[in-house]
Design a protein around this motif. Structure first.
Motif, PDB file in Angstrom:
ATOM      1  N   HIS A  25       9.049  -5.089   2.174  1.00  0.00           N
ATOM      2  CA  HIS A  25       8.487  -5.980   2.000  1.00  0.00           C
ATOM      3  C   HIS A  25       8.063  -5.465   0.365  1.00  0.00           C
ATOM      4  N   ASP A  26       7.760  -7.672  -0.332  1.00  0.00           N
ATOM      5  CA  ASP A  26       6.769  -6.960  -1.912  1.00  0.00           C
ATOM      6  C   ASP A  26       5.703  -6.178  -1.455  1.00  0.00           C
ATOM      7  N   ALA A  27       5.314  -5.544  -2.683  1.00  0.00           N
ATOM      8  CA  ALA A  27       4.402  -4.748  -2.906  1.00  0.00           C
ATOM      9  C   ALA A  27       2.504  -6.436  -2.602  1.00  0.00           C
ATOM     10  N   ASP A  28       3.282  -6.856  -3.052  1.00  0.00           N
ATOM     11  CA  ASP A  28       2.337  -8.807  -3.155  1.00  0.00           C
ATOM     12  C   ASP A  28       2.045  -9.648  -1.569  1.00  0.00           C
ATOM     13  N   LYS A  29       3.252  -8.787  -0.913  1.00  0.00           N
ATOM     14  CA  LYS A  29       2.108  -9.638   1.186  1.00  0.00           C
ATOM     15  C   LYS A  29       1.603  -9.451   1.519  1.00  0.00           C
ATOM     16  N   VAL A  30       0.266 -10.622   1.178  1.00  0.00           N
ATOM     17  CA  VAL A  30      -0.055 -10.902   2.148  1.00  0.00           C
ATOM     18  C   VAL A  30      -0.806 -10.062   3.098  1.00  0.00           C
ATOM     19  N   TRP A  31      -1.514  -9.178   2.863  1.00  0.00           N
ATOM     20  CA  TRP A  31      -2.164  -8.119   4.256  1.00  0.00           C
ATOM     21  C   TRP A  31      -2.760  -8.810   5.204  1.00  0.00           C
ATOM     22  N   THR A  32      -2.561  -8.719   6.766  1.00  0.00           N
ATOM     23  CA  THR A  32      -3.210  -9.198   7.703  1.00  0.00           C
ATOM     24  C   THR A  32      -4.611  -8.210   8.709  1.00  0.00           C
ATOM     25  N   ALA A  33      -5.048  -8.332   8.959  1.00  0.00           N
ATOM     26  CA  ALA A  33      -6.287  -8.122   9.163  1.00  0.00           C
ATOM     27  C   ALA A  33      -5.666  -7.509  10.881  1.00  0.00           C
ATOM     28  N   ASP A  34      -4.712  -7.546  11.351  1.00  0.00           N
ATOM     29  CA  ASP A  34      -4.932  -6.720  12.764  1.00  0.00           C
ATOM     30  C   ASP A  34      -3.779  -5.665  12.714  1.00  0.00           C
ATOM     31  N   VAL A  35      -3.618  -4.846  11.075  1.00  0.00           N
ATOM     32  CA  VAL A  35      -3.126  -3.848  10.734  1.00  0.00           C
ATOM     33  C   VAL A  35      -4.000  -2.608  11.139  1.00  0.00           C
ATOM     34  N   ASP A  36      -3.728  -1.893  11.835  1.00  0.00           N
ATOM     35  CA  ASP A  36      -4.486  -0.577  12.855  1.00  0.00           C
ATOM     36  C   ASP A  36      -4.877   0.371  11.935  1.00  0.00           C
ATOM     37  N   LEU A  37      -3.380   0.517  11.616  1.00  0.00           N
ATOM     38  CA  LEU A  37      -3.615   2.077  10.253  1.00  0.00           C
ATOM     39  C   LEU A  37      -2.423   1.843   9.024  1.00  0.00           C
ATOM     40  N   ILE A  38      -2.918   2.580   8.028  1.00  0.00           N
ATOM     41  CA  ILE A  38      -2.456   2.439   6.386  1.00  0.00           C
ATOM     42  C   ILE A  38      -2.201   3.893   6.572  1.00  0.00           C
ATOM     43  N   VAL A  39      -1.023   3.876   5.961  1.00  0.00           N
ATOM     44  CA  VAL A  39      -0.532   4.783   5.057  1.00  0.00           C
ATOM     45  C   VAL A  39      -0.494   4.625   3.833  1.00  0.00           C
ATOM     46  N   ASP A  40      -1.021   5.493   3.016  1.00  0.00           N
ATOM     47  CA  ASP A  40      -1.092   5.437   1.579  1.00  0.00           C
ATOM     48  C   ASP A  40       0.538   6.725   1.163  1.00  0.00           C
TER      49      ASP A  40
END
Length: 487
Positions: free
Chosen positions: A104-119
């Motif tokens: 997805h494009d990096a501008d996609k809106v982030w949803t609150a239900d994400v459990d984990l983010i990988v940097d």
């Protein structure tokens, strides 16, 4: 431990030596990161993976493929760039796409239900502040409630120095690959790295044949420096140490240094101080030998001592200046701290029989620069101090550095509870005591810093960090100046 620029070349050399491709190494890195994330966050089912346009992003594509194959819900954001992906990262992206992945494009809106983010944005090649588009993504990661697992290094943290020139990811965990980088252990690292995990990616056989230019020290090395005592040893064998300081109103500094020296095993400790401090110090610690500092007592003590330490509570008035002028002519091992360093900055000299222990403010005065310059590259600063002043240099702070003309180490112990008055005085006493017990200056400095920080870590686990006093370390120091207790 190796500098980041060395690692970039070493990665290819190691792969060639072991007969594997760089793409295979990338797959191993992604696998290590995926397994670490699963172990740390087993309940996380919805992963958001943010991939940059370099090999760090390639690691992220591998993690995404593995996570999707494990049945997890994966959303991958890809940063667009005019430059093509490196070859290995492009292969990793293709493997992700072939497995059904949808970037997805990096501008996609982030949803609150994400459990984990990988940097997986920026790797060890960064040497300046992240660009605006990357900084926005970093801000979104930091604002989101989900924990962040950083691949190799938190995006925005400089691998060489631990400096943070702009936005930086606040990681809960960092999985670093092949070898530790200095910037993960010093500077601002402890604010942003979180729990540090290490994966050598199967390169251990090759790495063992390389001589690391930077050492990492913790309690595991104490037994190499501090040996059990002979049954017949006596106080004379354990060193005679004279400590000089404690001007009017600062008797506490020299008292803490003196008692720390005793607790670290010095055989005999003599303190030279103001006359009004003699009785209080003897009452507080009768094991100390306390005398008024006079020209005669100083001459006699310099002759008597095996090691000289000066600075805690010394002040910068004529009383302290005269003492330092006489001490600086000694050829015995010595340690200078606190106001001895401030006076040294005014009249600099170079000598090899001295340990100096500046904090960043004192280091800035010694190098005639701003504190911000010291903190922007602590490794460069400690090397410059060693070159200008000789001997062994301890640059204190989170990720304390110890340097001599040919050696450099990072002390990987200690905690924020040590940010209170008197901690440096205790450290000076410990290092001076180890010098008196015939450790080399570099080894005494390293061992002293490790014992000091490890003693504070025990206290932090027992009582927490806030409210830790420098003198509290004396109750746990014995655990680390007697490493045979732990064998």
């Amino acid at each position: 431990m190796w500098p980041a620029d060395w690692l970039r070349k070493a990665e290819r050399d190691a792969a060639d030596n072991l007969g594997i491709t760089l793409y295979e190494l990338m797959q191993r890195a992604g696998e290590a990161a995926f397994q670490t994330a699963r172990t740390c966050y087993p309940e996380a089912r919805r992963w958001l993976i943010v991939c940059g346009n370099g090999n760090n992003g390639g690691d992220g594509y591998v993690v995404a493929r593995l996570a999707q194959a494990a049945g997890l819900q994966v959303t991958l954001l890809a940063v667009e760039s005019d430059k093509p992906l490196p070859e290995e990262a492009s292969q990793a992206r293709e493997a992700w796409l072939n497995a059904g992945g949808v970037p997805h494009d990096a501008d996609k809106v982030w949803t609150a239900d994400v459990d984990l983010i990988v940097d997986a944005l920026l790797g060890i090649g960064l040497n300046s502040a992240p660009r605006d588009n990357i900084a926005r993504l970093i801000g979104q990661m930091n604002e989101h409630p989900a924990p962040v697992v950083a691949l190799d290094i938190p995006s925005g943290l400089l691998a060489e120095t631990g400096a943070v020139p702009g936005s930086v990811v606040q990681a809960a965990d960092t999985v670093t690959f092949i070898a530790l980088k200095p910037g993960l252990l010093t500077g601002k690292a402890r604010d942003v790295v979180g729990r540090l995990h290490f994966a050598a990616l199967g390169l251990e056989p090759w790495l063992k044949g390389q001589e690391a230019p930077i050492s990492r020290f913790d309690v595991q090395q104490l037994a190499d420096w501090i040996k059990p005592r002979r049954p017949t040893s006596h106080k004379g064998d354990n060193g005679r140490l004279v400590l000089i300081g404690g001007d009017s109103g600062t008797a506490g500094a020299i008292r803490m240094a003196g008692e720390a020296a005793l607790r670290a095993g010095a055989g005999l400790v003599r303190v030279l101080t103001r006359a009004e401090n003699v009785a209080p110090l003897l009452t507080a610690c009768p094991e100390l030998m306390v005398h008024e500092l006079t020209p005669q007592s100083l001459d006699e003590s310099l002759e008597w001592a095996d090691v000289v330490a000066i600075g805690p509570g010394l002040g910068q008035l004529e009383w302290g200046k005269k003492a330092l002028q006489k001490v600086e002519n000694s050829r015995k091992p010595m340690l200078w701290d606190a106001d001895a360093l401030n006076l040294l900055a005014i009249n600099p000299d170079k000598r090899q029989n001295r340990v100096i222990t500046p904090h960043p403010g004192e280091a800035a005065r010694l190098l005639n620069c701003a504190v911000s310059q010291i903190e922007s590259d602590r490794l460069l600063a400690v090397r410059r101090l060693a070159k200008r002043y000789g001997g062994t240099v301890v640059l204190k702070g989170a990720g304390t550095l110890v340097a001599s003309h040919d050696r450099l180490g990072i002390i990987d112990v200690g905690n924020a509870g040590m940010g209170s008055g008197g901690m440096g005085d205790v450290l000076s006493g410990i290092i001076a005591a180890l010098l008196a017990q015939k450790l080399t200056p570099y080894d005494a400095a390293c061992a002293g810093c490790v014992a000091h920080g490890a003693a504070a870590d025990v206290l932090a686990r027992q009582r927490g960090m806030r409210g830790m006093l420098a003198s509290d370390l004396l109750s746990t120091l014995y655990l680390f100046v007697n490493p045979d207790l732990n064998t």
